[in-house]
Write a protein that holds these residues in place. Structure first.
Motif, PDB file in Angstrom:
ATOM      1  N   LEU A  75       1.702   9.068  -5.292  1.00  0.00           N
ATOM      2  CA  LEU A  75       0.727  10.594  -5.113  1.00  0.00           C
ATOM      3  C   LEU A  75       2.020  11.629  -4.620  1.00  0.00           C
ATOM      4  O   LEU A  75       1.643  12.747  -5.271  1.00  0.00           O
ATOM      5  CB  LEU A  75      -0.102  10.374  -3.917  1.00  0.00           C
ATOM      6  CG  LEU A  75      -1.433   9.526  -4.385  1.00  0.00           C
ATOM      7  CD1 LEU A  75      -2.161   9.519  -2.899  1.00  0.00           C
ATOM      8  CD2 LEU A  75      -2.086  10.460  -5.346  1.00  0.00           C
ATOM      9  N   THR A  76       2.869  11.086  -3.830  1.00  0.00           N
ATOM     10  CA  THR A  76       3.966  12.411  -3.924  1.00  0.00           C
ATOM     11  C   THR A  76       4.447  12.817  -5.072  1.00  0.00           C
ATOM     12  O   THR A  76       4.934  13.800  -5.260  1.00  0.00           O
ATOM     13  CB  THR A  76       4.763  11.769  -3.004  1.00  0.00           C
ATOM     14  OG1 THR A  76       4.253  11.324  -1.744  1.00  0.00           O
ATOM     15  CG2 THR A  76       6.000  12.607  -2.604  1.00  0.00           C
ATOM     16  N   ALA A 103       5.466   2.031  -7.669  1.00  0.00           N
ATOM     17  CA  ALA A 103       5.682   0.427  -7.843  1.00  0.00           C
ATOM     18  C   ALA A 103       7.012   0.147  -7.556  1.00  0.00           C
ATOM     19  O   ALA A 103       7.169  -0.762  -6.943  1.00  0.00           O
ATOM     20  CB  ALA A 103       5.385   0.197  -9.513  1.00  0.00           C
ATOM     21  N   GLY A 104       8.161   0.853  -7.865  1.00  0.00           N
ATOM     22  CA  GLY A 104       9.455   0.499  -7.262  1.00  0.00           C
ATOM     23  C   GLY A 104       9.501   0.489  -5.843  1.00  0.00           C
ATOM     24  O   GLY A 104      10.288  -0.249  -5.422  1.00  0.00           O
ATOM     25  N   ALA A 105       9.047   1.541  -5.181  1.00  0.00           N
ATOM     26  CA  ALA A 105       9.080   1.929  -3.830  1.00  0.00           C
ATOM     27  C   ALA A 105       8.382   0.414  -3.138  1.00  0.00           C
ATOM     28  O   ALA A 105       9.003  -0.091  -1.912  1.00  0.00           O
ATOM     29  CB  ALA A 105       8.335   3.030  -3.151  1.00  0.00           C
ATOM     30  N   ALA A 106       7.159  -0.055  -3.590  1.00  0.00           N
ATOM     31  CA  ALA A 106       6.487  -1.067  -3.086  1.00  0.00           C
ATOM     32  C   ALA A 106       7.133  -2.384  -3.093  1.00  0.00           C
ATOM     33  O   ALA A 106       7.296  -3.038  -2.147  1.00  0.00           O
ATOM     34  CB  ALA A 106       5.131  -1.226  -3.681  1.00  0.00           C
ATOM     35  N   VAL A 107       7.827  -2.523  -4.369  1.00  0.00           N
ATOM     36  CA  VAL A 107       8.593  -3.811  -4.594  1.00  0.00           C
ATOM     37  C   VAL A 107       9.857  -3.797  -3.684  1.00  0.00           C
ATOM     38  O   VAL A 107      10.120  -4.769  -3.142  1.00  0.00           O
ATOM     39  CB  VAL A 107       9.062  -3.737  -6.145  1.00  0.00           C
ATOM     40  CG1 VAL A 107      10.132  -4.931  -6.336  1.00  0.00           C
ATOM     41  CG2 VAL A 107       7.901  -4.137  -7.023  1.00  0.00           C
ATOM     42  N   LEU A 108      10.544  -2.671  -3.678  1.00  0.00           N
ATOM     43  CA  LEU A 108      11.813  -2.592  -2.867  1.00  0.00           C
ATOM     44  C   LEU A 108      11.581  -2.751  -1.320  1.00  0.00           C
ATOM     45  O   LEU A 108      12.222  -3.510  -0.675  1.00  0.00           O
ATOM     46  CB  LEU A 108      12.455  -1.242  -2.810  1.00  0.00           C
ATOM     47  CG  LEU A 108      13.343  -0.990  -4.273  1.00  0.00           C
ATOM     48  CD1 LEU A 108      13.996   0.421  -4.264  1.00  0.00           C
ATOM     49  CD2 LEU A 108      14.558  -1.948  -4.252  1.00  0.00           C
ATOM     50  N   LEU A 109      10.409  -2.220  -0.800  1.00  0.00           N
ATOM     51  CA  LEU A 109       9.909  -2.358   0.505  1.00  0.00           C
ATOM     52  C   LEU A 109       9.608  -3.839   0.840  1.00  0.00           C
ATOM     53  O   LEU A 109       9.995  -4.244   2.002  1.00  0.00           O
ATOM     54  CB  LEU A 109       8.538  -1.570   0.935  1.00  0.00           C
ATOM     55  CG  LEU A 109       8.423  -1.300   2.427  1.00  0.00           C
ATOM     56  CD1 LEU A 109       9.563  -0.859   3.146  1.00  0.00           C
ATOM     57  CD2 LEU A 109       7.038  -0.401   2.667  1.00  0.00           C
ATOM     58  N   ILE A 110       9.039  -4.583  -0.118  1.00  0.00           N
ATOM     59  CA  ILE A 110       8.524  -5.862   0.184  1.00  0.00           C
ATOM     60  C   ILE A 110       9.788  -6.829   0.118  1.00  0.00           C
ATOM     61  O   ILE A 110       9.921  -7.732   1.128  1.00  0.00           O
ATOM     62  CB  ILE A 110       7.479  -6.441  -0.906  1.00  0.00           C
ATOM     63  CG1 ILE A 110       6.204  -5.767  -0.659  1.00  0.00           C
ATOM     64  CG2 ILE A 110       7.285  -7.987  -0.877  1.00  0.00           C
ATOM     65  CD1 ILE A 110       5.201  -6.002  -1.694  1.00  0.00           C
ATOM     66  N   ALA A 111      10.760  -6.423  -0.883  1.00  0.00           N
ATOM     67  CA  ALA A 111      12.009  -7.395  -1.041  1.00  0.00           C
ATOM     68  C   ALA A 111      13.063  -7.076   0.344  1.00  0.00           C
ATOM     69  O   ALA A 111      13.369  -8.009   0.850  1.00  0.00           O
ATOM     70  CB  ALA A 111      12.882  -6.894  -2.149  1.00  0.00           C
ATOM     71  N   VAL A 137       0.895  -1.365   0.178  1.00  0.00           N
ATOM     72  CA  VAL A 137      -0.066   0.103   0.093  1.00  0.00           C
ATOM     73  C   VAL A 137       0.904   1.211  -0.009  1.00  0.00           C
ATOM     74  O   VAL A 137       0.501   2.432  -0.513  1.00  0.00           O
ATOM     75  CB  VAL A 137      -1.054  -0.138   1.210  1.00  0.00           C
ATOM     76  CG1 VAL A 137      -1.658   1.246   1.432  1.00  0.00           C
ATOM     77  CG2 VAL A 137      -1.939  -1.036   1.022  1.00  0.00           C
ATOM     78  N   ALA A 138       2.146   1.112   0.441  1.00  0.00           N
ATOM     79  CA  ALA A 138       2.934   2.396   0.308  1.00  0.00           C
ATOM     80  C   ALA A 138       3.323   2.676  -1.029  1.00  0.00           C
ATOM     81  O   ALA A 138       3.404   3.910  -1.143  1.00  0.00           O
ATOM     82  CB  ALA A 138       4.351   1.800   0.899  1.00  0.00           C
ATOM     83  N   GLY A 139       3.242   1.911  -1.967  1.00  0.00           N
ATOM     84  CA  GLY A 139       3.242   2.208  -3.409  1.00  0.00           C
ATOM     85  C   GLY A 139       2.582   3.131  -4.065  1.00  0.00           C
ATOM     86  O   GLY A 139       3.150   4.209  -4.448  1.00  0.00           O
ATOM     87  N   PRO A 140       1.323   3.197  -3.783  1.00  0.00           N
ATOM     88  CA  PRO A 140       0.339   4.335  -4.095  1.00  0.00           C
ATOM     89  C   PRO A 140       0.331   5.620  -3.445  1.00  0.00           C
ATOM     90  O   PRO A 140       0.472   6.652  -3.829  1.00  0.00           O
ATOM     91  CB  PRO A 140      -1.233   3.802  -3.911  1.00  0.00           C
ATOM     92  CG  PRO A 140      -1.045   2.248  -3.899  1.00  0.00           C
ATOM     93  CD  PRO A 140       0.466   2.130  -3.270  1.00  0.00           C
TER      94      PRO A 140
END
Length: 160
Positions: A35-36, A50-58, A28-31
């Motif tokens: 927005l930022t 999308a990159g931020a969400a993938v990096l956070l999950i990884a 959920v951090a991705g959206p």
């Protein structure tokens, strides 16, 4: 086929990966990140989110500790102890595990506790030179971990 020696035999292995709900929360951090970055345009914002969400999950998955019993050594995260110094252990689930992680958690014990994982194994530390009195370890399969610890204890006593 080679027979592993008792010192290298992997008796138990588990990665304490994050729960599905934590991974969804990270996604959920991705959206929010997208927005930022919307002033830069929709495509850069979407790609950044999308990159931020993938990096956070990884990062959450890569940082999750492992619990292993290899040979006669119990490893929980970065800590390890030889099974000859482990005393009696108990596998707990449900309310008993909740109490072991909460009010019954010893102040001088070593803990590897992860949210979202119900089971707990508590093992006494019998090393007289170690200030740690017990190990409390989260696990999804407490019976299997406790059985692996007992096998390692038997192997350690056979080597003595």
């Amino acid at each position: 086929m080679q027979n592993p020696t008792p010192d290298t035999l992997v008796r138990y292995r588990e990665r304490l990966s994050p729960s599905l709900w934590l991974l969804v929360t990270a996604a959920v951090a991705g959206p929010m990140v997208a927005l930022t970055f919307t002033p830069l345009g929709s495509l850069p914002a979407l790609l950044t989110g999308a990159g931020a969400a993938v990096l956070l999950i990884a990062a959450l998955i890569a940082a999750s500790p492992a619990v292993r019993v290899t040979g006669t050594v119990l490893r929980a995260g970065k800590a390890h102890i030889d099974a000859r110094w482990l005393g009696t252990g108990v596998a707990l689930v449900g309310d008993d595990a909740r109490e072991a992680r909460g009010t019954a958690l010893p102040a001088r014990g070593w803990h590897l506790i992860r949210g979202g994982i119900d089971g707990v194994v508590v093992v006494q530390n019998t090393d007289p030179n170690d200030p740690v009195t017990s190990w409390t370890i989260s696990t999804r399969t407490p019976d299997r971990l406790l059985a692996a610890i007992r096998d390692a204890q038997m192997a350690a006593s056979a080597h003595a």
